[in-house]
Motif scaffolding. Structure first.
Motif, PDB file in Angstrom:
ATOM      1  N   GLU A  35      -1.951   7.800  32.310  1.00 29.45           N
ATOM      2  CA  GLU A  35      -2.492   9.164  33.085  1.00 29.45           C
ATOM      3  C   GLU A  35      -3.857   9.061  33.986  1.00 29.45           C
ATOM      4  OE1 GLU A  35      -1.197  12.088  32.981  1.00 29.45           O
ATOM      5  OE2 GLU A  35       0.260  11.891  31.213  1.00 29.45           O
ATOM      6  N   ALA A  38      -3.102   8.095  37.374  1.00 27.99           N
ATOM      7  CA  ALA A  38      -2.326   9.150  38.230  1.00 27.99           C
ATOM      8  C   ALA A  38      -3.288   9.913  38.638  1.00 27.99           C
ATOM      9  CB  ALA A  38      -1.399   9.683  37.321  1.00 27.99           C
ATOM     10  N   ASP A  40      -6.881  11.282  41.041  1.00 22.47           N
ATOM     11  CA  ASP A  40      -7.176  10.982  42.509  1.00 22.47           C
ATOM     12  C   ASP A  40      -7.789   9.614  42.653  1.00 22.47           C
ATOM     13  OD1 ASP A  40      -6.437  13.468  42.963  1.00 22.47           O
ATOM     14  OD2 ASP A  40      -8.668  14.219  42.692  1.00 22.47           O
ATOM     15  N   ARG A 273      -2.820   3.758  42.113  1.00 25.72           N
ATOM     16  CA  ARG A 273      -2.877   5.196  42.152  1.00 25.72           C
ATOM     17  C   ARG A 273      -1.431   5.481  41.986  1.00 25.72           C
ATOM     18  NH1 ARG A 273      -1.751   9.641  44.374  1.00 25.72           N
ATOM     19  NH2 ARG A 273      -3.172  11.471  44.208  1.00 25.72           N
ATOM     20  N   GLY A 275       1.752   7.968  41.773  1.00 29.87           N
ATOM     21  CA  GLY A 275       2.017   9.255  42.058  1.00 29.87           C
ATOM     22  C   GLY A 275       2.809  10.086  40.921  1.00 29.87           C
ATOM     23  N   ASP A 276       3.133  11.372  41.217  1.00 32.62           N
ATOM     24  CA  ASP A 276       3.788  12.015  40.016  1.00 32.62           C
ATOM     25  C   ASP A 276       5.091  11.205  39.514  1.00 32.62           C
ATOM     26  OD1 ASP A 276       3.357  14.459  38.064  1.00 32.62           O
ATOM     27  OD2 ASP A 276       5.197  15.081  39.217  1.00 32.62           O
ATOM     28  N   ARG A 277       5.853  10.989  40.527  1.00 31.61           N
ATOM     29  CA  ARG A 277       7.135  10.384  40.069  1.00 31.61           C
ATOM     30  C   ARG A 277       6.910   9.019  39.340  1.00 31.61           C
ATOM     31  NH1 ARG A 277      11.553  10.057  44.910  1.00 31.61           N
ATOM     32  NH2 ARG A 277      12.749   8.999  42.983  1.00 31.61           N
ATOM     33  N   GLN A 278       5.968   8.114  39.712  1.00 35.87           N
ATOM     34  CA  GLN A 278       5.623   7.058  39.045  1.00 35.87           C
ATOM     35  C   GLN A 278       4.995   7.247  37.772  1.00 35.87           C
ATOM     36  OE1 GLN A 278       3.114   5.587  42.503  1.00 35.87           O
ATOM     37  NE2 GLN A 278       4.569   3.651  42.569  1.00 35.87           N
ATOM     38  N   ARG A 279       4.302   8.357  37.492  1.00 34.97           N
ATOM     39  CA  ARG A 279       3.434   8.447  36.327  1.00 34.97           C
ATOM     40  C   ARG A 279       4.727   8.770  35.387  1.00 34.97           C
ATOM     41  NH1 ARG A 279       2.176  13.083  33.456  1.00 34.97           N
ATOM     42  NH2 ARG A 279       3.206  14.506  34.936  1.00 34.97           N
ATOM     43  N   LEU A 280       5.672   9.837  35.577  1.00 30.61           N
ATOM     44  CA  LEU A 280       6.547  10.256  34.779  1.00 30.61           C
ATOM     45  C   LEU A 280       7.525   8.803  34.562  1.00 30.61           C
ATOM     46  CD1 LEU A 280       7.786  13.618  36.288  1.00 30.61           C
ATOM     47  CD2 LEU A 280       6.359  13.121  34.207  1.00 30.61           C
TER      48      LEU A 280
END
Length: 291
Positions: A35, A38, A40, A273, A275-280
């Protein structure tokens, strides 16, 4: 001072339960690291993920620390010499109760009246003993803490967590030589031996092997363990000092980016860093592994 975290005494079944409890802490810490990466600013993902079991074993089983009194005189000391693993340390300190977990969401950003959590350990964070910047400074500082404890008649131990690429710094070996010469047996170095640094494999940049023998040549006792095996880490770290009059090094063989198949064992995991897809994707991988 609450002692050494929660330690299970006695039967093997209790040890197994204790290791399972530690694994739960490790799983939550890994999710928090993801998290934070993910956000900035992104973060040092790979080297933080490889550190997790080392930090969990220390903070939840081995070290004498008290989140309610982080500056207690009798506490054990931890210095994160590989300061780029700071987000792993912050997540561990939050899990242990030194700071609110909500503060992790502000990593890299000022606001809410609290200084931002920075890319290297910041001294204003409860539980952080010293800030770190350039690599190679942690072990010399650890020598100083160990000498001070001896002069004070204190039984405290000082643990210094180093990266393996960091061992290319001459100051590390000057400190190792001094510690061995002074017989600082309350000093414990833990090497996160993930085999990678930002420019590639450590052995391709500056060869370190035979690493354990190098430490022994400086008067240290050396043990090598699987750095993701909590039971092995607990046993090795609890046993320090392993020999009277000799500092101890535990070489923990780890995987950079541990738990994330799409970056495990790859130099590109050093800083990310997400991105949202990578975080999920990362969270899903961690949860599958823990299921």
């Amino acid at each position: 001072m609450t002692g050494t975290g929660v330690r299970d005494a006695g039967a093997p079944d209790a040890e197994l339960r204790g290791t399972a409890r530690l694994a739960g802490h490790a799983a939550r810490i890994r999710e928090r690291i993801v998290e934070m990466c993910a956000g900035d600013e992104g973060g040092h993902l790979g080297g933080s993920m490889s550190l997790v079991e080392i930090l969990v074993a220390l903070y939840f089983d081995v070290m004498r620390v008290d989140p309610a009194a982080p500056a207690a005189p009798g506490r054990d000391i931890l210095l994160l010499s590989k300061g780029h693993g700071a987000i792993g340390l912050y997540a561990t300190l939050a899990e242990r109760g030194f700071l609110p977990a909500e503060r992790l969401a502000g990593y890299g950003r000022a606001g809410d009246g609290a200084p931002p959590l920075s890319a290297h350990p910041a001294a204003d964070v409860p539980g952080v003993e010293m800030p770190s910047g350039s690599l190679g400074h942690g072990l010399p500082l650890g020598v100083g803490f160990a000498v001070a404890a001896r002069l004070d008649g204190s039984a405290r131990r000082c643990f210094v967590v180093l990266g393996d690429g960091e061992l290319q710094e001459g100051s590390v070996w000057e400190a190792a030589m001094a510690a061995g010469s002074l017989g600082l047996d309350r000093l414990v170095a833990v090497v996160d031996r993930n085999g990678l640094q930002i420019t590639g494999r450590t052995e391709d940049v500056v060869a370190l092997e035979p690493l354990a023998d190098r430490w022994r040549a400086f008067g240290w006792t050396a043990q090598e363990v699987d750095g993701h095996d909590l039971a092995a880490l607990r046993a090795a770290l609890r046993a320090a000092p392993a020999a009277p009059g000799r500092p101890t090094v535990v070489i923990a063989h780890t995987v950079k980016g541990r738990g994330l198949p799409f970056v495990e064992g790859q130099p590109r995991s050093h800083y990310a860093r997400l991105g949202d897809r990578q975080r999920l994707r990362a969270l899903a991988a961690l949860r599958r592994a823990g299921a």
